[in-house]
Design an enzyme around this catalytic site. Structure first.
Site: not given
Ligand code: PLP
Length: 382
Positions: A34, A278
């Site tokens: 994702k 800065y």
């Molecule tokens: C992002 C996500 C994962 C993956 O989690 P990790 O900690 O990166 O392994 C699994 N399930 C869902 C529903 C997620 O949103």
């Protein structure tokens, strides 16, 4: 148009190593790609997943799934954000906006994406929207309280699905809230027990449904609580979510995949008592050598930092000095006298004493996931 000198590199060999290592844990994997593969680039990560013959992956949006389908991925594609209602574009000519129109139903059907269905509204949308046989994934809330049906809804959900046989539930999903916090293991185990009850109800009607619970932290800590399919993201990219816990050794074999670097623009001496940058936040009490690196907060670095942030120059960690500017950051390279303009300095990765996403996360007050997502918005060189 080059607006940034910052270079993001993704090492596919390390991704391959992490994937094979995760597979060796014995639970079938559903890699999570994702959000553009957590910033690493969807398609270059898909190459490794496809080469390994993985039969299911998770993405965020239906559009990401379509992109992978067009790229040639033939396995199951689960869209974790579900079917999102179509957006209404602004008609105001003064407004410039990114695309908000989605048409998820048509896209999911055409590309055979498996959307997450997580409440009665989304279940009804799926039942009415999909004309013919369509895989769906049912999300169950076992303690995350984000998306999902309650376990007590499962009998009614299975009844609804039996009355709508064009919907094919292929997966039952739940997500752990604190699998990365060993002192909350009781909560994780309670979540697993709730899911076992949901699975029992579901399997009575759909014996072939597969149950997926584990994220990376669960897979590394309790593979037996991951279910039939572990959804691992972070470990794939080489960041260990257990790194600063008593279970750190569980993920010690992971190799960080992303490297972020930028050229040194100038190397010059800074005399004791002379302030830099800065706000004049830093003044050395002895003579030092400064390298000015061509990356700053416009490239994803955070201006607010905690502790003593570092960069990696020629395999050595060197301290960042004073404020981060928009496109420049100063480091003390007195310990690396061979540094010259044109050399590359790494904010993430680097040889020798490499900088991991979790290290940057400590300086930014966040987690490694956010670090790679932010840098991934810069350009990807694969
Ligand atoms: C992002 C996500 C994962 C993956 O989690 P990790 O900690 O990166 O392994 C699994 N399930 C869902 C529903 C997620 O949103």
């Amino acid at each position: 148009m080059d607006t940034s000198l910052c270079r993001v590199r993704v090492y596919k060999d390390r991704l391959r190593h992490n994937l094979h290592w995760l597979q060796s844990l014995g639970v079938p994997l559903m890699p999570v790609l994702k959000a553009n593969a957590y910033g690493h680039g969807l398609l270059c990560c898909a190459d490794i997943v496809m080469e390994a013959g993985i039969e299911q992956v998770a993405v965020g949006t239906v559009s990401e799934g379509c992109h992978l389908r067009e790229y040639g991925y033939t396995g199951a594609l689960v869209a974790l954000l579900g079917l999102v209602p179509d957006g209404v574009p602004s008609t105001d000519p003064n407004v410039v906006e990114s695309s908000v129109i989605r048409h998820d139903i048509e896209k999911a059907q055409a590309a055979r994406i498996t959307p997450l269905v997580h409440d009665w509204a989304s279940l009804r949308v799926a039942a009415q929207g999909f004309g013919h046989s369509q895989p769906i994934a049912i999300k169950c809330d076992t303690g995350m309280a984000r998306l999902g049906f309650q376990v007590s809804d499962m009998p009614a959900v299975t009844e609804f699905l039996k009355a709508n046989p064009h919907l094919e539930p292929t997966l039952l999903l739940a997500h752990y809230a604190v699998a990365d916090e060993p002192d909350q293991d009781e909560f994780t185990k309670a979540q697993a027990a709730r899911m076992a009850e949901a699975a029992r109800v579901f399997r009575a009607h759909f014996p072939n449904i597969r149950v997926s619970m584990g994220n990376t932290a669960c897979l590394l800590s309790f593979p037996e609580l991951a279910g039939d399919l572990a959804r691992s993201g972070q470990a794939l990219y080489g960041d260990n979510p257990l790194a600063r816990t008593s279970r750190a050794s569980c993920g010690a074999a992971l190799q960080p995949v992303m490297e972020v670097s930028a050229p040194v623009l100038s190397v010059h001496p800074l005399a004791a008592g002379t302030s830099i940058g800065y706000g004049r936040l830093y003044t050395p009490d002895h003579n030092i050598t400064v390298a000015v690196v061509g990356m700053g907060y416009a490239d994803g670095l955070r201006r607010v930092q905690f502790g003593q942030p570092q960069m990696n120059v020629h395999g050595v960690r060197v301290p960042i000095l004073g404020r981060i500017s928009m496109q420049m950051t100063a480091v003390d390279v007195s310990s690396v006298p061979e540094t010259r303009a044109g050399d590359y300095a790494c904010m993430l990765g680097g040889s020798g004493d490499t900088i991991r996403p979790g290290d940057v996360a400590e300086w930014w007050g966040t987690i490694g996931y956010e670090v790679t997502c932010i840098f991934g918005k810069s350009r990807i060189y694969s």
